[in-house]
Design a protein around this motif. Structure first.
Motif, PDB file in Angstrom:
ATOM      1  N   VAL A 119       0.864  -1.174   0.000  1.00  0.00           N
ATOM      2  CA  VAL A 119       0.000   0.000   0.000  1.00  0.00           C
ATOM      3  C   VAL A 119       0.902   1.225   0.000  1.00  0.00           C
ATOM      4  N   GLU A 120       0.341   2.370  -0.383  1.00  0.00           N
ATOM      5  CA  GLU A 120       1.165   3.578  -0.431  1.00  0.00           C
ATOM      6  C   GLU A 120       1.169   4.366   0.865  1.00  0.00           C
ATOM      7  N   HIS A 121       0.089   4.289   1.629  1.00  0.00           N
ATOM      8  CA  HIS A 121      -0.020   5.108   2.836  1.00  0.00           C
ATOM      9  C   HIS A 121      -0.747   4.345   3.928  1.00  0.00           C
ATOM     10  N   ILE A 122      -0.320   4.558   5.160  1.00  0.00           N
ATOM     11  CA  ILE A 122      -1.057   4.068   6.324  1.00  0.00           C
ATOM     12  C   ILE A 122      -1.041   5.168   7.386  1.00  0.00           C
ATOM     13  N   ARG A 123      -1.768   4.929   8.459  1.00  0.00           N
ATOM     14  CA  ARG A 123      -1.775   5.835   9.609  1.00  0.00           C
ATOM     15  C   ARG A 123      -1.568   4.966  10.847  1.00  0.00           C
ATOM     16  N   ALA A 124      -0.312   4.630  11.118  1.00  0.00           N
ATOM     17  CA  ALA A 124       0.039   3.695  12.187  1.00  0.00           C
ATOM     18  C   ALA A 124      -0.101   4.327  13.567  1.00  0.00           C
ATOM     19  N   HIS A 125      -0.301   3.468  14.545  1.00  0.00           N
ATOM     20  CA  HIS A 125      -0.440   3.883  15.940  1.00  0.00           C
ATOM     21  C   HIS A 125       0.907   4.068  16.623  1.00  0.00           C
ATOM     22  N   ALA A 126       1.951   3.426  16.122  1.00  0.00           N
ATOM     23  CA  ALA A 126       3.303   3.538  16.687  1.00  0.00           C
ATOM     24  C   ALA A 126       4.283   2.995  15.663  1.00  0.00           C
ATOM     25  N   GLY A 127       5.564   3.247  15.905  1.00  0.00           N
ATOM     26  CA  GLY A 127       6.551   2.721  14.976  1.00  0.00           C
ATOM     27  C   GLY A 127       7.975   2.879  15.440  1.00  0.00           C
ATOM     28  N   ILE A 128       8.830   2.164  14.740  1.00  0.00           N
ATOM     29  CA  ILE A 128      10.272   2.200  14.993  1.00  0.00           C
ATOM     30  C   ILE A 128      10.970   2.588  13.702  1.00  0.00           C
ATOM     31  N   ASP A 129      11.869   3.542  13.825  1.00  0.00           N
ATOM     32  CA  ASP A 129      12.712   3.974  12.723  1.00  0.00           C
ATOM     33  C   ASP A 129      14.118   3.479  13.033  1.00  0.00           C
ATOM     34  N   ILE A 130      14.590   2.502  12.266  1.00  0.00           N
ATOM     35  CA  ILE A 130      15.907   1.900  12.486  1.00  0.00           C
ATOM     36  C   ILE A 130      16.851   2.405  11.409  1.00  0.00           C
ATOM     37  N   GLY A 131      17.758   3.284  11.795  1.00  0.00           N
ATOM     38  CA  GLY A 131      18.724   3.806  10.841  1.00  0.00           C
ATOM     39  C   GLY A 131      18.265   5.051  10.110  1.00  0.00           C
ATOM     40  N   ASP A 132      17.398   5.837  10.745  1.00  0.00           N
ATOM     41  CA  ASP A 132      16.973   7.131  10.198  1.00  0.00           C
ATOM     42  C   ASP A 132      16.313   7.011   8.821  1.00  0.00           C
ATOM     43  N   THR A 133      15.299   6.176   8.738  1.00  0.00           N
ATOM     44  CA  THR A 133      14.594   5.910   7.485  1.00  0.00           C
ATOM     45  C   THR A 133      13.344   6.766   7.285  1.00  0.00           C
ATOM     46  N   LEU A 134      12.986   7.586   8.268  1.00  0.00           N
ATOM     47  CA  LEU A 134      11.903   8.561   8.156  1.00  0.00           C
ATOM     48  C   LEU A 134      10.518   7.922   8.024  1.00  0.00           C
ATOM     49  N   ILE A 135      10.003   7.376   9.114  1.00  0.00           N
ATOM     50  CA  ILE A 135       8.683   6.738   9.114  1.00  0.00           C
ATOM     51  C   ILE A 135       7.547   7.700   9.409  1.00  0.00           C
ATOM     52  N   GLY A 136       7.853   8.942   9.761  1.00  0.00           N
ATOM     53  CA  GLY A 136       6.835   9.885  10.226  1.00  0.00           C
ATOM     54  C   GLY A 136       5.635  10.034   9.322  1.00  0.00           C
ATOM     55  N   MET A 137       5.833   9.914   8.017  1.00  0.00           N
ATOM     56  CA  MET A 137       4.722  10.076   7.078  1.00  0.00           C
ATOM     57  C   MET A 137       3.679   8.977   7.212  1.00  0.00           C
ATOM     58  N   HIS A 138       4.011   7.905   7.935  1.00  0.00           N
ATOM     59  CA  HIS A 138       3.091   6.779   8.064  1.00  0.00           C
ATOM     60  C   HIS A 138       2.483   6.660   9.460  1.00  0.00           C
ATOM     61  N   LEU A 139       2.655   7.696  10.280  1.00  0.00           N
ATOM     62  CA  LEU A 139       2.060   7.722  11.619  1.00  0.00           C
ATOM     63  C   LEU A 139       0.796   8.574  11.603  1.00  0.00           C
ATOM     64  N   ARG A 140      -0.081   8.350  12.567  1.00  0.00           N
ATOM     65  CA  ARG A 140      -1.256   9.206  12.711  1.00  0.00           C
ATOM     66  C   ARG A 140      -0.788  10.627  13.015  1.00  0.00           C
ATOM     67  N   ASP A 141      -1.705  11.595  12.975  1.00  0.00           N
ATOM     68  CA  ASP A 141      -1.359  13.013  13.008  1.00  0.00           C
ATOM     69  C   ASP A 141      -0.535  13.475  14.203  1.00  0.00           C
ATOM     70  N   VAL A 142      -0.818  13.003  15.397  1.00  0.00           N
ATOM     71  CA  VAL A 142      -0.099  13.495  16.574  1.00  0.00           C
ATOM     72  C   VAL A 142       0.881  12.418  17.050  1.00  0.00           C
ATOM     73  N   ALA A 143       2.110  12.522  16.593  1.00  0.00           N
ATOM     74  CA  ALA A 143       3.157  11.577  16.984  1.00  0.00           C
ATOM     75  C   ALA A 143       3.869  12.098  18.235  1.00  0.00           C
ATOM     76  N   VAL A 144       4.153  11.177  19.141  1.00  0.00           N
ATOM     77  CA  VAL A 144       4.813  11.506  20.397  1.00  0.00           C
ATOM     78  C   VAL A 144       6.078  10.655  20.490  1.00  0.00           C
TER      79      VAL A 144
END
Length: 182
Positions: A119-144
């Motif tokens: 798929v091209e886009h998701i709105r994930a509840h949480a995530g891990i970025d291993i090696g600075d791969t920039l996952i922010g575009m796939h998180l829901r609007d308010v990332a903490v």
């Protein structure tokens, strides 16, 4: 060792983020960075599988969906089980990741899921970025940001950044918020 590091990191984030069964968990992983090399220069299917296996074990234990972010050669598309894409109403696209076009981690996901899809886009509840791969575009609007214990700040040689999401605060000074959803 790498698989266990990945498992422990994912398990800690799942716990701290208070993820619930059926939530989406996105992971971007540069196996080049895990190996101590520059991102995009040392793709390793073996490392991709090791990291994937550890994280997948943690997500399976928690009953949450794992989405593997592809590299920029596939425009950061995501590989996830087809059932998850259907549950969330995501439009599927036709591509199969390879180690140098999608990345070794996403390729491991494709080769492991019973019915993988992209798929091209998701709105994930949480995530891990291993090696600075920039996952922010796939998180829901308010990332903490989530700070894990120091022992989980690296996987191999790769820097690890974690995030969870929360609902938006709306209203003004008279608004009252549910403390359990912060």
């Amino acid at each position: 060792m790498i698989s266990e590091e990945a498992y422990q990191t994912a398990a800690e984030l799942i716990d701290l983020a208070k993820l619930k069964k059926g939530d989406l968990f996105v992971v971007g992983c540069s196996t080049s960075e895990v190996a101590g090399k520059r991102i995009g220069k040392y793709s390793s299917p073996e490392l991709g599988k090791a990291v994937f296996d550890g994280i997948y074990r943690a997500t399976e234990e928690a009953g949450i969906w794992l989405a593997a972010q592809c590299c920029e050669h596939l425009n950061r598309a995501l590989i996830l089980p087809e059932e998850a894409a259907c549950q969330y109403g995501y439009e599927m696209v036709n591509v199969m990741p390879q180690p140098k076009a999608g990345g070794s981690f996403a390729t491991a996901a494709w080769n492991t899921f019973a019915h993988p899809t992209a798929v091209e886009h998701i709105r994930a509840h949480a995530g891990i970025d291993i090696g600075d791969t920039l996952i922010g575009m796939h998180l829901r609007d308010v990332a903490v940001p989530v700070r894990l214990s120091k022992s989980h700040s690296m996987i191999g040689e790769a820097h690890v950044v974690c995030a969870r999401t929360r609902p938006k605060f709306i209203g003004g000074i008279r608004a009252i918020y549910d403390e359990t959803r912060l």
